[in-house]
Design a protein around this motif. Structure first.
Motif, PDB file in Angstrom:
ATOM      1  N   UNK A 127      11.424   2.551 -18.593  1.00 48.38           N
ATOM      2  CA  UNK A 127      10.005   2.848 -18.460  1.00 48.38           C
ATOM      3  C   UNK A 127       9.653   3.762 -17.336  1.00 48.38           C
ATOM      4  N   UNK A 128      10.386   3.792 -16.158  1.00 52.24           N
ATOM      5  CA  UNK A 128      10.046   4.378 -15.063  1.00 52.24           C
ATOM      6  C   UNK A 128      10.347   5.825 -15.415  1.00 52.24           C
ATOM      7  N   UNK A 129      11.382   6.185 -16.263  1.00 55.73           N
ATOM      8  CA  UNK A 129      11.782   7.598 -16.361  1.00 55.73           C
ATOM      9  C   UNK A 129      11.272   8.010 -17.809  1.00 55.73           C
ATOM     10  N   UNK A 130      10.405   7.368 -18.381  1.00 52.97           N
ATOM     11  CA  UNK A 130       9.590   7.810 -19.534  1.00 52.97           C
ATOM     12  C   UNK A 130       8.297   8.486 -19.262  1.00 52.97           C
ATOM     13  N   UNK A 188       0.817  -1.135   0.075  1.00 51.61           N
ATOM     14  CA  UNK A 188       0.153   0.002   0.090  1.00 51.61           C
ATOM     15  C   UNK A 188       0.969   1.108   0.049  1.00 51.61           C
ATOM     16  N   UNK A 189       2.051   1.195   0.696  1.00 51.93           N
ATOM     17  CA  UNK A 189       2.801   2.523   0.753  1.00 51.93           C
ATOM     18  C   UNK A 189       3.530   2.940  -0.492  1.00 51.93           C
ATOM     19  N   UNK A 190       3.509   2.039  -1.459  1.00 47.90           N
ATOM     20  CA  UNK A 190       4.022   2.426  -2.858  1.00 47.90           C
ATOM     21  C   UNK A 190       2.805   2.891  -3.866  1.00 47.90           C
ATOM     22  N   UNK A 191       1.711   2.739  -3.333  1.00 48.63           N
ATOM     23  CA  UNK A 191       0.534   3.201  -4.246  1.00 48.63           C
ATOM     24  C   UNK A 191       0.487   4.661  -4.254  1.00 48.63           C
ATOM     25  N   UNK A 192       0.411   5.225  -5.318  1.00 49.05           N
ATOM     26  CA  UNK A 192       0.345   6.662  -5.473  1.00 49.05           C
ATOM     27  C   UNK A 192       1.941   7.252  -5.996  1.00 49.05           C
ATOM     28  N   UNK A 193       2.745   6.289  -5.826  1.00 45.40           N
ATOM     29  CA  UNK A 193       4.280   6.822  -6.345  1.00 45.40           C
ATOM     30  C   UNK A 193       4.448   6.499  -7.909  1.00 45.40           C
ATOM     31  N   UNK A 194       5.527   6.937  -8.402  1.00 45.04           N
ATOM     32  CA  UNK A 194       5.859   6.681  -9.886  1.00 45.04           C
ATOM     33  C   UNK A 194       6.306   5.129  -9.611  1.00 45.04           C
ATOM     34  N   UNK A 195       5.835   4.032 -10.561  1.00 49.74           N
ATOM     35  CA  UNK A 195       6.231   2.959 -10.178  1.00 49.74           C
ATOM     36  C   UNK A 195       6.199   1.858 -11.661  1.00 49.74           C
ATOM     37  N   UNK A 197       4.745   9.427 -19.291  1.00 45.32           N
ATOM     38  CA  UNK A 197       3.382   8.750 -19.643  1.00 45.32           C
ATOM     39  C   UNK A 197       3.573   7.288 -20.267  1.00 45.32           C
ATOM     40  N   UNK A 198       4.521   6.457 -19.607  1.00 51.17           N
ATOM     41  CA  UNK A 198       4.804   4.948 -19.999  1.00 51.17           C
ATOM     42  C   UNK A 198       3.260   4.205 -20.051  1.00 51.17           C
ATOM     43  N   UNK A 199       3.218   3.485 -21.039  1.00 50.82           N
ATOM     44  CA  UNK A 199       1.734   2.825 -21.237  1.00 50.82           C
ATOM     45  C   UNK A 199       1.397   1.976 -19.786  1.00 50.82           C
ATOM     46  N   UNK A 200       0.793   1.739 -19.193  1.00 54.63           N
ATOM     47  CA  UNK A 200       0.373   0.899 -17.988  1.00 54.63           C
ATOM     48  C   UNK A 200      -0.082  -0.581 -18.442  1.00 54.63           C
ATOM     49  N   UNK A 227      -4.599  -5.167  -9.695  1.00 57.19           N
ATOM     50  CA  UNK A 227      -5.504  -4.014  -9.094  1.00 57.19           C
ATOM     51  C   UNK A 227      -4.730  -2.728  -9.453  1.00 57.19           C
ATOM     52  N   UNK A 228      -3.450  -2.681 -10.112  1.00 58.38           N
ATOM     53  CA  UNK A 228      -2.685  -1.500 -10.202  1.00 58.38           C
ATOM     54  C   UNK A 228      -2.502  -1.013 -11.486  1.00 58.38           C
ATOM     55  N   UNK A 229      -2.705   0.257 -12.029  1.00 52.30           N
ATOM     56  CA  UNK A 229      -2.501   0.316 -13.530  1.00 52.30           C
ATOM     57  C   UNK A 229      -0.934   0.904 -13.700  1.00 52.30           C
TER      58      UNK A 229
END
Length: 358
Positions: free
Chosen positions: A332-335, A160-167, A337-340, A176-178
């Protein structure tokens, strides 16, 4: 929490004992000369690039040269990164140990360095509480871009702590995560392994060795791919030995089959092992029964670990691209709007001497 930066992975071209008692820096040119190729070819092979036609035999010579000379690729720029360079957090269950884990981390570091970033890595030892505290520690250092990796390919819920971060996730998919996910293409690898046997003239007696457990995503996909590859060639599996993926377990399972008349009754001609350790058990059981690889029994596997090169005869194996997984994840992390979506990287066959042409 173990923390590594780019500089902890090594910043020299290489160090090796070239002669007894003497420490000499190993360069890319040394590797190329040992392998009998150009420095450009050696660079392409060791960097994992696939946009240049290089034979499997040449690649093998370059990899062997790099290992023999103990060559270490330069992963950080010659120009030092400035103080306060942006950081990427790499979180994993057991990333700090083992060859594959090290290669994935090296891929992350190489891509990060190319973009002027450093890497901070935390190893959770598969403990949820440690994982969450490690992420919070990195957040406290101003890190907001993360690679979340597992060593086994799994469907796994990101903390949960990683949700909302660039990932970006590596070797795991959270439905469950896009966010972008990078995994090996195990299904295609299974197809290619089956195709390699068919093209070598194996039309009957092809067995799969290694159990498929519900959480073992890679195993299930490899099995699906193997069946599809054989079906495309008009063939089918002769049988499936459902045993563990370790040499002793595989050896015991196959030794029992040999003792029960497997060779005389079913006439196996080839084995597809779920990984190189299982393939080692196949080698051992065949030798105990008086049979030879590949003259009597061909063997092909997955992982392309060091074991595949050390076995005699050397083992044909589908290459797990951990360096490329790490590198692609950071890219991808540094791109923006990388496609989820799930990005699948190919596992190329490293053909060696364990498959006979019939």
């Amino acid at each position: 929490m173990h923390v590594l930066t780019n500089h902890a992975i090594g910043s020299e071209d290489g160090q090796a004992d070239m002669t007894p008692g003497k420490r000499t820096r190993v360069t890319l040119r040394d590797v190329a000369e040992w392998a009998g190729v150009s420095t450009t070819t050696a660079s392409f092979v060791l960097s994992g690039r696939r946009d240049m036609r290089i034979s499997a035999e040449t690649e093998e010579r370059v990899f062997q040269a790099a290992r023999t000379l103990d060559y270490r690729r330069r992963l950080v720029p010659r120009t030092p990164l400035p103080p306060g360079a942006p950081a990427i957090g790499v979180i994993s269950d057991v990333v700090a140990g083992g060859h594959f884990a090290g290669e994935m981390l090296r891929g992350c570091v190489a891509a990060a360095a190319d973009h002027g970033h450093v890497v901070l890595m935390a190893d959770s030892e598969d403990m949820d509480a440690l994982e969450s505290s490690a992420v919070r520690a990195l957040l406290g250092q101003g890190v907001h871009k993360f690679v979340y990796a597992t060593m086994a390919t799994v469907v796994h819920t990101v903390p949960q702590v990683l949700r909302g971060q660039r990932l970006v996730t590596v070797n795991n998919v959270d439905p469950t995560l896009g966010v972008p996910a990078i995994i090996p293409d195990d299904t295609r690898a299974g197809e290619d392994a089956a195709r390699a046997l068919a093209e070598a003239g194996h039309t009957t007696g092809i067995w799969l060795v290694g159990q498929v457990l519900p959480r073992a995503v890679a195993a299930g996909r490899r099995l699906t791919g193997v069946k599809a590859g054989l079906r495309a060639a008009g063939l089918r599996l002769a049988g499936h030995v459902r045993c563990g993926w370790w040499p002793d377990e595989t050896r015991r399972a196959l030794s029992g089959l040999f003792s029960a008349g497997w060779w005389e009754r079913d006439r196996p001609t080839a084995v597809i092992a779920m990984n190189d350790r299982a393939a080692m058990g196949v080698y051992q059981a065949a030798a105990e029964a008086g049979h030879h690889v590949p003259g009597d029994l061909s063997v092909i596997s997955f992982d392309n670990s060091d074991l595949a090169r050390w076995l005699h005869p050397a083992l044909s194996s589908m290459d797990l691209p951990y360096f490329d997984l790490g590198r692609r994840a950071v890219e991808l992390l540094l791109t923006e709007r990388a496609e989820p979506r799930v990005h699948k990287l190919p596992m190329e066959l490293r053909a060696r001497a364990s498959v006979a042409h019939r």
